[in-house]
Motif scaffolding. Structure first.
Motif, PDB file in Angstrom:
ATOM      1  N   ARG A   1      41.794  31.346  25.457  1.00  0.00           N
ATOM      2  CA  ARG A   1      42.158  30.282  26.737  1.00  0.00           C
ATOM      3  C   ARG A   1      40.722  30.361  27.622  1.00  0.00           C
ATOM      4  NH1 ARG A   1      47.603  28.191  28.663  1.00  0.00           N
ATOM      5  NH2 ARG A   1      47.780  26.858  26.965  1.00  0.00           N
ATOM      6  N   PRO A   2      40.431  29.274  28.014  1.00  0.00           N
ATOM      7  CA  PRO A   2      39.257  29.379  29.112  1.00  0.00           C
ATOM      8  C   PRO A   2      39.948  29.850  30.175  1.00  0.00           C
ATOM      9  CG  PRO A   2      40.141  27.175  28.662  1.00  0.00           C
ATOM     10  CD  PRO A   2      40.847  27.964  27.665  1.00  0.00           C
ATOM     11  N   GLU A   3      38.850  30.471  30.986  1.00  0.00           N
ATOM     12  CA  GLU A   3      39.284  30.958  32.616  1.00  0.00           C
ATOM     13  C   GLU A   3      39.603  29.671  33.018  1.00  0.00           C
ATOM     14  OE1 GLU A   3      39.578  34.077  34.252  1.00  0.00           O
ATOM     15  OE2 GLU A   3      39.754  34.462  32.121  1.00  0.00           O
ATOM     16  N   PRO A   4      40.703  29.606  34.162  1.00  0.00           N
ATOM     17  CA  PRO A   4      40.856  28.294  34.858  1.00  0.00           C
ATOM     18  C   PRO A   4      39.661  28.192  35.825  1.00  0.00           C
ATOM     19  CG  PRO A   4      42.439  30.365  35.605  1.00  0.00           C
ATOM     20  CD  PRO A   4      41.742  30.615  34.239  1.00  0.00           C
TER      21      PRO A   4
ATOM     22  N   SER B   1      44.820  33.254  32.481  1.00  0.00           N
ATOM     23  CA  SER B   1      44.866  31.734  32.478  1.00  0.00           C
ATOM     24  C   SER B   1      46.203  31.477  32.055  1.00  0.00           C
ATOM     25  CB  SER B   1      43.902  31.338  31.178  1.00  0.00           C
ATOM     26  OG  SER B   1      43.957  29.730  31.191  1.00  0.00           O
ATOM     27  N   GLY B   2      46.651  30.390  32.779  1.00  0.00           N
ATOM     28  CA  GLY B   2      47.982  30.022  32.630  1.00  0.00           C
ATOM     29  C   GLY B   2      49.060  30.651  33.604  1.00  0.00           C
ATOM     30  N   SER B   3      50.491  30.694  33.366  1.00  0.00           N
ATOM     31  CA  SER B   3      51.254  31.331  34.295  1.00  0.00           C
ATOM     32  C   SER B   3      51.367  32.966  34.330  1.00  0.00           C
ATOM     33  CB  SER B   3      52.864  30.707  33.951  1.00  0.00           C
ATOM     34  OG  SER B   3      53.136  29.448  34.368  1.00  0.00           O
TER      35      SER B   3
ATOM     36  N   ASP C   1      44.696  30.638  44.470  1.00  0.00           N
ATOM     37  CA  ASP C   1      43.304  30.486  43.821  1.00  0.00           C
ATOM     38  C   ASP C   1      43.719  29.618  42.520  1.00  0.00           C
ATOM     39  OD1 ASP C   1      40.877  30.731  43.990  1.00  0.00           O
ATOM     40  OD2 ASP C   1      40.969  32.737  42.748  1.00  0.00           O
ATOM     41  N   TYR C   2      44.347  28.575  43.050  1.00  0.00           N
ATOM     42  CA  TYR C   2      44.527  27.410  41.954  1.00  0.00           C
ATOM     43  C   TYR C   2      44.813  27.863  40.594  1.00  0.00           C
ATOM     44  CZ  TYR C   2      41.888  25.606  45.930  1.00  0.00           C
ATOM     45  OH  TYR C   2      41.366  25.296  47.114  1.00  0.00           O
ATOM     46  N   ASN C   3      45.550  28.851  40.414  1.00  0.00           N
ATOM     47  CA  ASN C   3      46.485  29.100  39.191  1.00  0.00           C
ATOM     48  C   ASN C   3      47.518  30.134  39.498  1.00  0.00           C
ATOM     49  OD1 ASN C   3      46.006  29.157  36.160  1.00  0.00           O
ATOM     50  ND2 ASN C   3      46.091  31.171  36.493  1.00  0.00           N
ATOM     51  N   PRO C   4      48.677  29.799  38.783  1.00  0.00           N
ATOM     52  CA  PRO C   4      49.695  30.903  39.402  1.00  0.00           C
ATOM     53  C   PRO C   4      49.415  32.144  38.729  1.00  0.00           C
ATOM     54  CG  PRO C   4      50.365  29.467  37.564  1.00  0.00           C
ATOM     55  CD  PRO C   4      48.997  28.914  37.860  1.00  0.00           C
TER      56      PRO C   4
ATOM     57  N   ARG D   1      45.224  37.626  36.880  1.00  0.00           N
ATOM     58  CA  ARG D   1      44.908  36.318  37.021  1.00  0.00           C
ATOM     59  C   ARG D   1      44.647  35.640  35.759  1.00  0.00           C
ATOM     60  NH1 ARG D   1      41.909  34.965  41.353  1.00  0.00           N
ATOM     61  NH2 ARG D   1      39.835  34.809  40.423  1.00  0.00           N
TER      62      ARG D   1
ATOM     63  N   HIS E   1      43.075  22.754  31.112  1.00  0.00           N
ATOM     64  CA  HIS E   1      43.736  24.082  31.645  1.00  0.00           C
ATOM     65  C   HIS E   1      45.295  23.534  32.080  1.00  0.00           C
ATOM     66  CE1 HIS E   1      39.817  25.984  32.094  1.00  0.00           C
ATOM     67  NE2 HIS E   1      39.214  24.750  32.297  1.00  0.00           N
ATOM     68  N   THR E   2      46.169  24.554  31.856  1.00  0.00           N
ATOM     69  CA  THR E   2      47.402  24.108  32.165  1.00  0.00           C
ATOM     70  C   THR E   2      48.002  24.811  33.386  1.00  0.00           C
ATOM     71  OG1 THR E   2      48.304  26.193  30.899  1.00  0.00           O
ATOM     72  CG2 THR E   2      48.397  23.784  29.820  1.00  0.00           C
ATOM     73  N   ILE E   3      48.894  24.211  34.361  1.00  0.00           N
ATOM     74  CA  ILE E   3      49.565  24.625  35.345  1.00  0.00           C
ATOM     75  C   ILE E   3      51.137  24.151  35.460  1.00  0.00           C
ATOM     76  CG2 ILE E   3      48.702  23.004  36.928  1.00  0.00           C
ATOM     77  CD1 ILE E   3      48.231  25.227  38.978  1.00  0.00           C
TER      78      ILE E   3
ATOM     79  N   TYR F   1      49.837  30.543  43.974  1.00  0.00           N
ATOM     80  CA  TYR F   1      48.928  29.672  43.760  1.00  0.00           C
ATOM     81  C   TYR F   1      47.773  29.485  44.432  1.00  0.00           C
ATOM     82  CZ  TYR F   1      52.719  27.721  40.500  1.00  0.00           C
ATOM     83  OH  TYR F   1      53.576  27.274  39.594  1.00  0.00           O
TER      84      TYR F   1
ATOM     85  N   ARG G   1      39.586  27.395  38.853  1.00  0.00           N
ATOM     86  CA  ARG G   1      40.036  28.115  40.265  1.00  0.00           C
ATOM     87  C   ARG G   1      39.150  26.963  41.220  1.00  0.00           C
ATOM     88  NH1 ARG G   1      42.772  31.891  39.634  1.00  0.00           N
ATOM     89  NH2 ARG G   1      42.840  32.954  38.063  1.00  0.00           N
TER      90      ARG G   1
ATOM     91  N   LYS H   1      49.153  33.126  28.683  1.00  0.00           N
ATOM     92  CA  LYS H   1      47.730  33.076  28.510  1.00  0.00           C
ATOM     93  C   LYS H   1      47.530  32.896  26.869  1.00  0.00           C
ATOM     94  CE  LYS H   1      47.426  37.808  27.269  1.00  0.00           C
ATOM     95  NZ  LYS H   1      46.713  37.868  25.903  1.00  0.00           N
TER      96      LYS H   1
END
Lengths: 449, 206
Positions: free
Chosen positions: B83-86, A257-259, A235-238, A255, B174-176, A233, B88, A278
Motif C-alpha cells: 500500500r502507498p504511504e498515506p 497505511s490504513g487503520s 497526522d491524517y491517518n489513524p 503509522r 488511500h483509505t481512512i 488521526y 498525511r 495495511k
C-alpha cells in the motif's frame, strides 16, 4: 483538657503502630473475619466521622472532605455502606464528639448506631503543605482496632490520600485489594475533537492526557502503568500512538497505511496486540511498544480486530465477522487455533478478558435493532450473564484489576457517559456527567506505597 | 509545519502545462478564501472541471498538528509495496463524478447500484491520472465506537479493492475510516442511519 487527653491517647495508639506505611495487609492487627466471602457477600455498615484537624495543623480543610470521598469509595467497593442514611451523619458526628470529649471510644454508642466499623482519623498539614493523616479503623462489635497507620501525601493530592485509605480499609476487612486508587482512561469529546482523558475510579479528578486536537480513539493502558496506547488521526491517518499518563512524552507506535486501531497491551509478554489494515484487510498483529517486531496472527478475509489478551498471554480474544456478523473468537497467541466462542445473539463485540482469566466481558445485541448490553461469559463461551438491561446502549466494558468491577459507557442519558458496576451487574454508578465520554479502559493497580 | 495552501514553483510549472486542472481547481477552492490565487495558472479551467462542489470542512483548515518523531513508527520497507504511504495531509475537495456510495446495516457489500457509481469513479480516475483520492468509510450511529471504526475501514477497503479490480491505480487511493465519528445526518432513525452508512471520496491537493 479532655481534648488533650484524647490527643495523648491517639498519640499512644500511633506509637504502637508503624508510622511508615507498610505493604497492604501487613498491618492488619485482628482477623475479624466479618466479610471475607466474595460470593453472597456481606455488606458491612461503617461510620466515618469528619477527620479532625490536629493541634498545630498549619491550616484546616473543609469539614467532611475526606469522609465524603471514602464513603463513596467504600460503597463502590460493594463491601460497605454508610451507616444509616446520609442525613444521619449528624448522629455520627455527635457520637464522635462525645468520644473526643471523654477521650475513649464508647463502642456501646456505636453499636446502638448499628455501625459495624468505625474510622477515627486526625490530620495535620505542615508548613510545606505536607498532609499527614493518622487513621484508625475499629471493629465496633469486638471493640478492637483493625488498622492504624499514618498516611502522608502532598496536601494538593488529598483526594489520592483518601482513596488510599479507602483501599486499605477494604483490604483490612475483606482481604481484597481495593480499586479506589486506580484510574480509568477514556475518550472525551472536546468540541470538534476527541482526546484521551484519565479520571479516578470514582470519576473525579478528570485530566487530559493528550492534546492532539484531533480524533483520538481506543485507549489502553500500557507498560509500567505509566503509558497509554491509543489511535490518533492527528497526522491524517489513524496511527497508533503512545503517551505518558502525565503527558511528559508521546511517540508514534505504528503509522502504517490504513487503520492502526484498538491496541491492547499484555504486561505478561510486553507486547501490543492491535488491528492493522495495511494489507487491505483488517487483521490482528502483535508488536512491541515502538511498533517493531510485527507478527501477523490472522489471515481471514473478514474483519479481525478488537483484540484482548488473556492474563497469561497464552491466548487472545477478538472480534471477527467471518460468518457475516461480528462474534467473539479466541485464538492462541501465535494465531493458531482460532475458534468462535459466541453462537448466540446478532452481534457480539468488544471482548475484554478478566484479570483472573476465567471470564470475558463483551457487548451484545440480541437481535437486529436491539440496544446493546454488557454480558460476561466463561472462556468456552458458556454461562452467559447479562449485566445491564435497557435504558439505552451499554457498551465497551473493561474489567477493574480486582476482577470485581467493570467500567462501561452508556448513552442512557442521551449522551455517552461512563458507568461502573460490580461484576454481577449490581451497584451501577454513573461516574462522568459532562460532554461525551466513551471507550473506557480501567487501569492496573498503582505501585504499592 | 506542513506546507499547505501554498504552491511551490515546480507545482506552478506543472499547472501551467495543464493536466492538473481539476486538482488545481480544487486547490483554488481551498486557498481562495485565504489567499490570492495567482492569475494565469489554469485555475479557471480547473474550476469548471471540478464543478465547484468542493466540500471544505472547517476542521481541515486548521494549522498542522504537531509532527512527532517518526523514527520509531515501524514501517518496514517491504510493507510499502502493498500500500502507498498515506499522504498525511487533508484531502480537501469532493468531485461530483466520485459519488458517495451507501451500504446496508453492518455490511460492506457493494450493491449493483454501488458498482455502477464506482464505475464512474474508475473512469474519472483514469482521466485524471495524477489525482490522489482518500476513500472514507463511515457508519451509522448504532454499535460501539470501536467496531464502527473497523466496519468503516472494511467499507473503504471494499471500495478500494473494487476500484483496483476495475483498473484504477492502487498507488493513488488511500483509505481512512471515521467509524461513526463524522455523521452527515443526525437522528435516531433509518433515514439518518442510511445516509451515514457511506463511503465518500475526497481529493488531495497536488
Amino acid at each position: 483538657m479532655l481534648r488533650k487527653t484524647w490527643i495523648a491517647l491517639a498519640g499512644l495508639c500511633a506509637l504502637l503502630t508503624p508510622f511508615v506505611p507498610l505493604a497492604p495487609g501487613a498491618e492488619v492487627e485482628a482477623d475479624i473475619g466479618v466479610v471475607r466471602a466474595q460470593e453472597g457477600r456481606t455488606v458491612s455498615t461503617i461510620a466515618i466521622p469528619s477527620f479532625q484537624p490536629g493541634q498545630g495543623s498549619a491550616r484546616q480543610l473543609e469539614p467532611g472532605v475526606f469522609n465524603t470521598i471514602i464513603y463513596n469509595d467504600l460503597e463502590i467497593s460493594g463491601y460497605f455502606k454508610q451507616v444509616g442514611d446520609r442525613d444521619q451523619q449528624g448522629l455520627i458526628e455527635d457520637a464522635a464528639a462525645r468520644d473526643r470529649k471523654s477521650g475513649v471510644i464508647n463502642f456501646v454508642d456505636w453499636r446502638a448506631l448499628q455501625a459495624q466499623f468505625l474510622v477515627v482519623a486526625e490530620y495535620q498539614i505542615a508548613g510545606d503543605d505536607t498532609l499527614s493523616i493518622d487513621c484508625k479503623l475499629y471493629s465496633v462489635n469486638e471493640g478492637q482496632r483493625v488498622l492504624g497507620k499514618r498516611y502522608t501525601q502532598k496536601a494538593a493530592e488529598y483526594r489520592a490520600l483518601a482513596h488510599w485509605i479507602a483501599d486499605e480499609i477494604v483490604q483490612a476487612v475483606t482481604g481484597v485489594r481495593g480499586i479506589a486508587s486506580t484510574q480509568v482512561a477514556y475518550v472525551s469529546r472536546q468540541g470538534q475533537n476527541k482526546e484521551i482523558f484519565l479520571c479516578d475510579a470514582d470519576g473525579k479528578n478528570p485530566r487530559q492526557a493528550t492534546s492532539d486536537k484531533s480524533l483520538d480513539a481506543t485507549p489502553t493502558w500500557g507498560a509500567n502503568a505509566t503509558e497509554l496506547y491509543y489511535t490518533s488521526y492527528k497526522d491524517y491517518n489513524p496511527d497508533m500512538c503512545g503517551v505518558y499518563t502525565n503527558g511528559s512524552k508521546s511517540w508514534f507506535i505504528s503509522r502504517r497505511s490504513g487503520s492502526n486501531l484498538s491496541p491492547d497491551w499484555s504486561p505478561a509478554v510486553q507486547l501490543i496486540a492491535a488491528m492493522l489494515s495495511k494489507d487491505g484487510n483488517a487483521e490482528i498483529y502483535t508488536m512491541d511498544r515502538n511498533g517493531q517486531g510485527l507478527t501477523r496472527l490472522t489471515t481471514n478475509k473478514a474483519i479481525d480486530g478488537s483484540p484482548s489478551w488473556s492474563p497469561n498471554a497464552g491466548e487472545i480474544a477478538f472480534v471477527s465477522d467471518r460468518t457475516g456478523h461480528p462474534h467473539v473468537y479466541i485464538m492462541n497467541a501465535d494465531g493458531t487455533n482460532p475458534r468462535r466462542i459466541t453462537f448466540k445473539n446478532y452481534q457480539n463485540v468488544s471482548p475484554d478478558w478478566s484479570p483472573k482469566g476465567d471470564r470475558i466481558a463483551f457487548t451484545s445485541q440480541v437481535s437486529y435493532g436491539d440496544d446493546y448490553n454488557i454480558y460476561t461469559m466463561n472462556v468456552e463461551g458458556e454461562d452467559w450473564k447479562q449485566l445491564t438491561n435497557g435504558g439505552g446502549n451499554n457498551e465497551d466494558a473493561s474489567w477493574a484489576p480486582d476482577n470485581e468491577h467493570l467500567v462501561f459507557s452508556s448513552d442512557r442519558t442521551g449522551s455517552y457517559q461512563l458507568y461502573i458496576m460490580n461484576s454481577d451487574g449490581t451497584n451501577v454508578r454513573q461516574i462522568t456527567f459532562q460532554g461525551e465520554s466513551h471507550s473506557p479502559d480501567w487501569g492496573p493497580y498503582p505501585p504499592t506505597k | 509545519m506542513k506546507a499547505r495552501g501554498t504552491i511551490s514553483g515546480a507545482a506552478r510549472g506543472r499547472l501551467r502545462q495543464g493536466g492538473l486542472g481539476l486538482v488545481a481547481g480544487a486547490l483554488a477552492v481551498v486557498v481562495g478564501g485565504c489567499a490570492t490565487w495567482p492569475s494565469g495558472l489554469g485555475g479557471e479551467k480547473g474550476r469548471s472541471d471540478a464543478g465547484q462542489s468542493a466540500l471544505v470542512s472547517p476542521e481541515l483548515e486548521r494549522d498542522a498538528y504537531p509532527v512527532l518523531s517518526t523514527k520509531d513508527a515501524g514501517a518496514d520497507p517491504g510493507e510499502r509495496a502493498s500500500r502507498p504511504e498515506p499522504p498525511r495531509r487533508p484531502a480537501v475537495s469532493a468531485v461530483p463524478q466520485l459519488r458517495t456510495v451507501y451500504f446496508d446495516y453492518d455490511s460492506a457489500e457493494l450493491t449493483s447500484e454501488t458498482r455502477q457509481a464506482l464505475a464512474d469513479a474508475v473512469e474519472w480516475l483514469k482521466r485524471h491520472s495524477k489525482a490522489r483520492v482518500q476513500i472514507e468509510g463511515h457508519c451509522d450511529q448504532r454499535g460501539t465506537h470501536e467496531y464502527n471504526l473497523m466496519l468503516g475501514q472494511k467499507r473503504a477497503d471494499a471500495v478500494r479493492a473494487f476500484l483496483i479490480e476495475q483498473g484504477a491505480d492502487p498507488k493513488r487511493m488511500h483509505t481512512i475510516s471515521y467509524g461513526k465519528e463524522r455523521p452527515v445526518a443526525s437522528g435516531d432513525n433509518e433515514t439518518a442511519w442510511r445516509l451515514n452508512r457511506r463511503v465518500r471520496f475526497v481529493v488531495y491537493n497536488e
